[in-house]
Design an enzyme around this catalytic site. Structure first.
Site, PDB file in Angstrom:
ATOM      1  N   HIS A  76      17.709  14.744 -17.128  1.00 20.36           N
ATOM      2  CA  HIS A  76      17.937  13.831 -18.234  1.00 20.36           C
ATOM      3  C   HIS A  76      19.392  13.375 -18.342  1.00 20.36           C
ATOM      4  O   HIS A  76      20.314  14.179 -18.144  1.00 20.36           O
ATOM      5  CB  HIS A  76      17.599  14.524 -19.560  1.00 20.36           C
ATOM      6  CG  HIS A  76      16.147  14.856 -19.733  1.00 20.36           C
ATOM      7  ND1 HIS A  76      15.135  13.949 -19.539  1.00 20.36           N
ATOM      8  CD2 HIS A  76      15.533  16.011 -20.112  1.00 20.36           C
ATOM      9  CE1 HIS A  76      13.974  14.521 -19.791  1.00 20.36           C
ATOM     10  NE2 HIS A  76      14.187  15.773 -20.136  1.00 20.36           N
ATOM     11  N   ASP A 119       8.836  21.561 -12.603  1.00 17.06           N
ATOM     12  CA  ASP A 119       9.856  21.864 -13.623  1.00 17.06           C
ATOM     13  C   ASP A 119      10.100  23.355 -13.879  1.00 17.06           C
ATOM     14  O   ASP A 119      10.217  23.768 -15.040  1.00 17.06           O
ATOM     15  CB  ASP A 119       9.476  21.188 -14.948  1.00 17.06           C
ATOM     16  CG  ASP A 119       9.409  19.675 -14.838  1.00 17.06           C
ATOM     17  OD1 ASP A 119       9.586  19.140 -13.736  1.00 17.06           O
ATOM     18  OD2 ASP A 119       9.173  19.021 -15.868  1.00 17.06           O
ATOM     19  N   LYS A 177      12.920  13.388 -12.410  1.00 19.75           N
ATOM     20  CA  LYS A 177      12.170  12.507 -13.309  1.00 19.75           C
ATOM     21  C   LYS A 177      12.853  12.445 -14.671  1.00 19.75           C
ATOM     22  O   LYS A 177      13.759  13.229 -14.955  1.00 19.75           O
ATOM     23  CB  LYS A 177      10.722  12.993 -13.449  1.00 19.75           C
ATOM     24  CG  LYS A 177      10.553  14.374 -14.053  1.00 19.75           C
ATOM     25  CD  LYS A 177       9.104  14.815 -13.967  1.00 19.75           C
ATOM     26  CE  LYS A 177       8.864  16.165 -14.592  1.00 19.75           C
ATOM     27  NZ  LYS A 177       9.043  16.221 -16.037  1.00 19.75           N
ATOM     28  N   HIS A 225      19.313  11.452 -23.881  1.00 22.38           N
ATOM     29  CA  HIS A 225      17.963  11.010 -23.527  1.00 22.38           C
ATOM     30  C   HIS A 225      17.105  10.813 -24.775  1.00 22.38           C
ATOM     31  O   HIS A 225      17.262  11.522 -25.768  1.00 22.38           O
ATOM     32  CB  HIS A 225      17.311  12.043 -22.596  1.00 22.38           C
ATOM     33  CG  HIS A 225      16.047  11.570 -21.987  1.00 22.38           C
ATOM     34  ND1 HIS A 225      14.811  12.033 -22.374  1.00 22.38           N
ATOM     35  CD2 HIS A 225      15.810  10.644 -21.024  1.00 22.38           C
ATOM     36  CE1 HIS A 225      13.874  11.421 -21.674  1.00 22.38           C
ATOM     37  NE2 HIS A 225      14.440  10.579 -20.846  1.00 22.38           N
ATOM     38  N   CYS A 285       4.114  18.625 -18.870  1.00 24.95           N
ATOM     39  CA  CYS A 285       4.414  18.102 -17.535  1.00 24.95           C
ATOM     40  C   CYS A 285       3.359  18.468 -16.500  1.00 24.95           C
ATOM     41  O   CYS A 285       3.080  17.682 -15.591  1.00 24.95           O
ATOM     42  CB  CYS A 285       5.808  18.548 -17.105  1.00 24.95           C
ATOM     43  SG  CYS A 285       7.079  17.904 -18.225  1.00 24.95           S
TER      44      CYS A 285
END
Length: 195
Positions: free
Chosen positions: A60, A16, A102, A64, A141
């Site tokens: 997202h 990320d 993801k 979300h 994460c």
């Protein structure tokens, strides 16, 4: 720790490193931009060794469940296709890097790069046994991806000088590193990696 030599069965996972998680982004991690030179150095070592590189990203939907407007804890960030969801401009991802999207389901949050993705099966299909992890953010994460990697059977090394924490509470990052160690991860420095 002594030098770690890259070998067949190794892979790199960059978690990320997206614009919204960098300073100035909607959920910027202080110092997140300062990790990029070390990550790029590590990318180059994996390229020289002809080993696979994976990069996860939050991707997202617009509403979300993790967003504050939907009752979640976070401001909107990394909306699929938005500029903030892009990888950092100065992140030197090779063209053949494998991208793992993801948290793509509006109803489910997913901190881990393994959560509802094909990452584990893709790594296993390539015969990957050892996974090197870096990126953002340490206590969310990176922590979740690390513990899931260990649960999936991978020997897991976290690049301690290439992660950064949000630190909602002082010490969150250090506590996350301790949790990763207790789960079985080894913390190393990017400079420990050799080819």
């Amino acid at each position: 720790m002594n030098r770690v030599t890259l070998t067949r069965g190794d892979a790199l996972l960059i978690v990320d490193v997206q614009k919204d998680f960098l300073p100035g982004g909607t959920l910027g991690v202080a110092g997140g931009d300062l990790l990029i030179p070390a990550i790029n150095q590590t990318i180059e070592r994996f390229r020289q060794a002809d080993l696979p590189i994976y990069a996860s990203r939050d991707w997202h939907p617009l509403r979300h469940c993790s967003f504050q407007e939907q009752g979640g804890p976070w401001p909107p960030h990394c909306v699929a296709g938005s500029p903030g969801a892009g990888f950092a401009d100065n992140l030197d991802l090779p063209p053949d890097s494998q991208i793992i999207s993801k948290a793509t389901d509006i109803r489910n949050d997913a901190y881990s790069a393994f959560d509802h993705t094909s990452l584990a099966s893709r790594l296993q299909a390539l015969g990957i046994r050892r996974l090197f992890i870096c990126g953002l953010a340490t206590e969310f994460c990176v922590l979740s991806s690390t513990t899931d990697a260990i649960k999936s059977g991978f020997t897991t090394l976290v690049l301690g000088d290439a992660i950064a924490a949000i630190e909602n509470q002082a010490g969150d990052g250090a506590r996350a590193i301790d949790t990763m160690k207790r789960a079985g991860a080894t913390i190393i420095s990017c400079s420990n990696i050799g080819t």
